[in-house]
Design a protein around this motif. Sequence first.
Motif: not given
Length: 237
Positions: A106-108, A222-229
């Motif tokens: 989530s660095a973006i 889902k992404g990597l940790a539930g935040r999407g991708l």
Amino acid sequence: MFTKSAQYYDYIYSASGKDYAAEADKVHKLIQKHKRTGGNTLHDVACGTGIHAGLLSKYYKVEGSDLDANMLKVARKNYPKIRFYKGDMRSFDLGRQFDIVTCLFSAIGYMKTKSDLHKAIKNMSRHLLPGGVLIVEPWFTPEQWYPGRVFTLRVDKPDLKIVRMSYSGQRGKVSLLEFEYLVGTSKGIKHMTEHHEFGLFTHEEYLDAFQSADLKVVYDKKGLAGRGLYIGRKAVK
């Protein structure tokens, strides 16, 4: 940024249960699914302490960049065979293109305006070869962010004790995180404070940023940790 806590960053997220190895494995599978280039060069933007970069180096020729000099210091120490650069995701210029560009954890979110979000995505796209893929793990959307929450994380090792308390706030479309640290070592106990601000963008705003950068984008909910991708691919000319 995590300037004050960089040396403790990996201990904290290890204690949180973050599974970097599983995340890197999923990123690798997505790259293989979507990439249309023949090479294996990868640049990890906002690489932090370099754990994702280190794990992905099993499969790719990896480099990394970050704006935080203290995080880069840790990355260079832990992964001396990987080249790391200091740079802002909106404006870094390495003078070459890669098969893959990643921007994870989530660095973006450090982009606080739509203008900066577009600049960052466009700049990362500019560093992609035709057929290359850009993988970005987003920060929370406005609907997913709940101000007023308090969380704690603890590190309990024989020679290191850490308690990190965080408080979530909000100012308009910017999420606020206040971190308070107590760090105990053989030298005593010290207290640190960090303030972080992250832009709250909608799903449509992320899609628009990718499309404006001429990337064909798909979304993994889902992404990597539930935040999407978000996975964007540059057209093959």
